[in-house]
Design an enzyme around this catalytic site. Structure first.
Site, PDB file in Angstrom:
ATOM      1  N   GLU A  77       7.430  22.156   9.903  1.00 35.73           N
ATOM      2  CA  GLU A  77       7.885  23.188   8.955  1.00 35.73           C
ATOM      3  C   GLU A  77       8.484  22.551   7.708  1.00 35.73           C
ATOM      4  O   GLU A  77       9.429  23.078   7.134  1.00 35.73           O
ATOM      5  CB  GLU A  77       8.907  24.113   9.608  1.00 35.73           C
ATOM      6  CG  GLU A  77       8.322  25.037  10.642  1.00 35.73           C
ATOM      7  CD  GLU A  77       7.771  26.325  10.037  1.00 35.73           C
ATOM      8  OE1 GLU A  77       8.333  26.808   9.048  1.00 35.73           O
ATOM      9  OE2 GLU A  77       6.774  26.817  10.555  1.00 35.73           O
ATOM     10  N   THR A 125       9.116  18.351   6.376  1.00 37.20           N
ATOM     11  CA  THR A 125       9.994  17.251   6.803  1.00 37.20           C
ATOM     12  C   THR A 125      11.319  17.330   6.027  1.00 37.20           C
ATOM     13  O   THR A 125      11.426  18.026   5.012  1.00 37.20           O
ATOM     14  CB  THR A 125       9.342  15.881   6.503  1.00 37.20           C
ATOM     15  OG1 THR A 125       9.205  15.754   5.078  1.00 37.20           O
ATOM     16  CG2 THR A 125       7.988  15.737   7.164  1.00 37.20           C
TER      17      THR A 125
HETATM   18  C1  LIG Z   1       4.961  19.201  17.628  1.00 33.99           C
HETATM   19  C2  LIG Z   1       4.323  19.601  16.345  1.00 33.99           C
HETATM   20  C3  LIG Z   1       3.946  20.923  16.163  1.00 33.99           C
HETATM   21  C4  LIG Z   1       3.322  21.305  14.980  1.00 33.99           C
HETATM   22  N1  LIG Z   1       2.896  22.598  14.833  1.00 33.99           N
HETATM   23  C5  LIG Z   1       2.134  22.916  13.747  1.00 33.99           C
HETATM   24  C6  LIG Z   1       1.513  24.202  13.665  1.00 33.99           C
HETATM   25  O1  LIG Z   1       1.658  25.053  14.550  1.00 33.99           O
HETATM   26  N2  LIG Z   1       0.746  24.466  12.595  1.00 33.99           N
HETATM   27  C7  LIG Z   1       0.570  23.547  11.586  1.00 33.99           C
HETATM   28  O2  LIG Z   1      -0.150  23.864  10.637  1.00 33.99           O
HETATM   29  N3  LIG Z   1       1.160  22.342  11.629  1.00 33.99           N
HETATM   30  C8  LIG Z   1       1.927  21.987  12.698  1.00 33.99           C
HETATM   31  N4  LIG Z   1       2.504  20.752  12.772  1.00 33.99           N
HETATM   32  C9  LIG Z   1       2.298  19.785  11.681  1.00 33.99           C
HETATM   33  C10 LIG Z   1       3.553  19.537  10.878  1.00 33.99           C
HETATM   34  O3  LIG Z   1       3.849  20.644  10.096  1.00 33.99           O
HETATM   35  C11 LIG Z   1       3.342  18.228  10.087  1.00 33.99           C
HETATM   36  O4  LIG Z   1       3.421  17.175  11.013  1.00 33.99           O
HETATM   37  C12 LIG Z   1       4.369  18.066   8.985  1.00 33.99           C
HETATM   38  O5  LIG Z   1       4.129  18.989   7.969  1.00 33.99           O
HETATM   39  C13 LIG Z   1       4.359  16.659   8.380  1.00 33.99           C
HETATM   40  O6  LIG Z   1       3.073  16.281   8.019  1.00 33.99           O
HETATM   41  P1  LIG Z   1       2.509  14.841   8.491  1.00 33.99           P
HETATM   42  O7  LIG Z   1       2.778  14.731   9.949  1.00 33.99           O
HETATM   43  O8  LIG Z   1       1.110  14.732   8.054  1.00 33.99           O
HETATM   44  O9  LIG Z   1       3.416  13.774   7.760  1.00 33.99           O
HETATM   45  P2  LIG Z   1       3.186  13.188   6.283  1.00 33.99           P
HETATM   46  O10 LIG Z   1       3.029  14.312   5.318  1.00 33.99           O
HETATM   47  O11 LIG Z   1       2.126  12.152   6.325  1.00 33.99           O
HETATM   48  O12 LIG Z   1       4.588  12.500   6.012  1.00 33.99           O
HETATM   49  C14 LIG Z   1       4.910  11.186   6.514  1.00 33.99           C
HETATM   50  C15 LIG Z   1       6.263  10.785   5.943  1.00 33.99           C
HETATM   51  O13 LIG Z   1       6.182  10.698   4.504  1.00 33.99           O
HETATM   52  C16 LIG Z   1       7.172  11.522   3.927  1.00 33.99           C
HETATM   53  N5  LIG Z   1       6.685  12.083   2.666  1.00 33.99           N
HETATM   54  C17 LIG Z   1       5.502  12.691   2.420  1.00 33.99           C
HETATM   55  N6  LIG Z   1       5.432  13.108   1.152  1.00 33.99           N
HETATM   56  C18 LIG Z   1       6.618  12.775   0.580  1.00 33.99           C
HETATM   57  C19 LIG Z   1       7.165  12.950  -0.723  1.00 33.99           C
HETATM   58  N7  LIG Z   1       6.506  13.570  -1.689  1.00 33.99           N
HETATM   59  N8  LIG Z   1       8.413  12.479  -0.959  1.00 33.99           N
HETATM   60  C20 LIG Z   1       9.110  11.844   0.020  1.00 33.99           C
HETATM   61  N9  LIG Z   1       8.639  11.658   1.264  1.00 33.99           N
HETATM   62  C21 LIG Z   1       7.414  12.119   1.536  1.00 33.99           C
HETATM   63  C22 LIG Z   1       7.435  12.601   4.961  1.00 33.99           C
HETATM   64  O14 LIG Z   1       8.692  13.228   4.760  1.00 33.99           O
HETATM   65  C23 LIG Z   1       7.363  11.804   6.252  1.00 33.99           C
HETATM   66  O15 LIG Z   1       8.573  11.164   6.471  1.00 33.99           O
HETATM   67  C24 LIG Z   1       3.135  20.351  13.942  1.00 33.99           C
HETATM   68  C25 LIG Z   1       3.545  19.033  14.135  1.00 33.99           C
HETATM   69  C26 LIG Z   1       4.107  18.641  15.317  1.00 33.99           C
HETATM   70  C27 LIG Z   1       4.477  17.191  15.517  1.00 33.99           C
END
Ligand SMILES: Cc1cc2nc3c(=O)[nH]c(=O)nc-3n(C[C@H](O)[C@H](O)[C@H](O)COP(=O)(O)OP(=O)(O)OC[C@H]3O[C@@H](n4cnc5c(N)ncnc54)[C@H](O)[C@@H]3O)c2cc1C
Length: 425
Positions: A405, A407
């Site tokens: 939701e 980070t």
């Molecule tokens: C258990 C679980 C349930 C989930 N349920 C759903 C769901 O029901 N539906 C759905 O659609 N998604 C779901 N998600 C996905 C979740 O919303 C994403 O994991 C989350 O949005 C982060 O995306 P990412 O994992 O690709 O991380 P990334 O976007 O790759 O981020 C990696 C790191 O980089 C940092 N970062 C990225 N961009 C920036 C920036 N501009 N400035 C500073 N830091 C940055 C992030 O904060 C993080 O620390 C779920 C994830 C998990 C683990």
């Protein structure tokens, strides 16, 4: 005239008459307290005792979902009742209590609400009536729903969504292709709400939300994710291969989408961005879940510290332990107040989240949950590190609240942009 008289006189002048409304109160209504206690009872008697088992099994706890359906806690009517509370507080209160019981099971029960919120927020009246009941199934055969926005290359940056939806005018069908990642209930859901791009050049403003009805060909579960925490909640990839859904499955309808896209192409501001809308509306509720986990760990650690003896006294008699517990209580209460404020603001007509108060509440609550559960492990010592005691599970569960939701970094980005009005990168 004495000082007391002055105060009395001033108070008398300012005293509201009986018909005036009380301008501010944090006192819960009897209804809110009754629902809180009802959910707490379920969390204590049904959810807590089952928590460790389903965490170990890493499976959706269907029997517990069914118990929730039987008492009316899992279903559209109850969700609508919580949502309709004009103060906005009922939803976070219910979530806090349920997740106090256990977060993995809590998410199995509440995960459906993300898809429901999308349908409710973006669907027409007809779509709401048709699809929301199907998200929950029946008491005899409960179902779950999934909201699929994230993709392998589109997490924080939803503008990178590649899943596409193309309109087949002859058949009046949308053809969806792509891969979704991390979907809660993905593949086991009856109803999937899928965010897809209808015009990639427009980035997130070219997104639309689609219902994928139960049993639709071309919508399959991919790999199930083995997770650090929240293990009773199913998370999986979802593959969409030439997945055809009726034209009526576009949330909000084609006319509205065409109007919106035309506005965006003309360079006018778009009023809605499908995925972001859903996330923004649900942030304080997600924060409340984190508050529930944090409170559970705090209460467990407090009881433990009052029992455990070392060096001939209870460990809480050391300031190091007592002050930690004091800080935990204070941080949890502060997080809850931010959650309640944002939830309340969401119900006020014409009130704008000028400082990203919804993001603030989720950010604070997620970080408090991680910190408090880690402190709880410390207070339990070696026991805290074992699976014989629940704080270890709570700590694993808490960590997701700084990730999904939005980070913590993304929440800070949203807040800093809101307070500065500048393009912080
Ligand atoms: C258990 C679980 C349930 C989930 N349920 C759903 C769901 O029901 N539906 C759905 O659609 N998604 C779901 N998600 C996905 C979740 O919303 C994403 O994991 C989350 O949005 C982060 O995306 P990412 O994992 O690709 O991380 P990334 O976007 O790759 O981020 C990696 C790191 O980089 C940092 N970062 C990225 N961009 C920036 C920036 N501009 N400035 C500073 N830091 C940055 C992030 O904060 C993080 O620390 C779920 C994830 C998990 C683990």
């Amino acid at each position: 005239m004495s000082a007391t008289d002055t105060v009395t006189e001033a108070t008398a002048e300012a005293a509201p008459d009986a018909t005036d409304q009380i301008p501010f109160s944090l006192e819960l209504s009897q209804d809110q307290k009754d629902i809180r206690d009802w959910v707490h009872g379920f969390a204590e008697n049904v959810v807590r005792p089952a928590a460790s088992e389903w965490d170990e099994r890493e499976e959706t706890p269907w029997p517990v979902i069914q118990e929730a359906a039987k008492i009316g806690l899992y279903g559209f009517e109850s969700l609508a009742q919580f949502f309709m509370d004009p103060t906005g507080l009922q939803m976070p209160i219910v979530n806090e209590e349920l997740f106090w019981g256990d977060a993995g099971i809590g998410m199995s029960i509440m995960g459906t609400s993300l898809a429901v919120a999308a349908i409710f927020g973006q669907g027409t009246g007809e779509q709401v009536g048709e699809w929301i009941p199907q998200c929950f199934g029946s008491v005899d055969e409960p179902a779950v729903a999934a909201f699929c926005a994230s993709e392998p290359d589109a997490g924080s940056d939803v503008s990178q969504i590649r899943t596409s939806a193309k309109y087949d005018e002859a058949a009046d069908e949308w053809v969806i292709n792509g891969q979704k990642a991390w979907a809660t209930n993905g593949g086991i859901a009856d109803v999937h709400v899928v965010i897809a791009t209808v015009d990639r050049e427009l980035g997130s403003r070219g997104h639309a939300a689609f219902i994928v009805p139960p049993g639709t060909k071309g919508c399959e579960q991919g790999a199930k994710v083995k997770k650090h925490g929240l293990r009773a909640s199913h998370t999986a990839d979802v593959h969409l291969d030439d997945c055809r859904v009726p034209g009526s499955c576009l949330l909000g309808g084609k006319e509205k989408l065409d109007e919106r896209l035309a506005r965006v192409r003309e360079g006018k501001q778009s009023r809605s961005q499908a995925a972001m809308q859903t996330f923004e509306a649900s942030r304080p509720t997600v924060g409340a879940q984190a508050v529930g986990i944090a409170r559970a760990a705090y209460e467990y650690a407090l009881d433990y510290a009052k029992e455990r003896e070392q060096f001939g006294k209870k460990i809480i008699e050391n300031q190091a332990i007592a002050f930690t517990l004091a800080d935990m209580k204070m941080e949890i209460d502060a997080a809850r107040l931010l959650v309640w404020r944002a939830s309340w603001m969401g119900k006020q007509q014409d009130m704008v989240f000028e400082n990203a108060e919804g993001s603030m509440s989720k950010l604070k609550a997620g970080e408090v949950a991680v910190w408090s559960t880690e402190r709880a492990i410390q207070i339990l010592g070696g026991n805290g590190y074992t699976r014989e005691f629940p704080v270890e599970r709570m700590h694993r569960d808490a960590k997701i609240y700084t990730i999904f939701e939005g980070t913590s970094e993304i929440q800070r980005l949203v807040i800093s942009r809101a307070i500065s009005g500048m393009k912080i990168a």
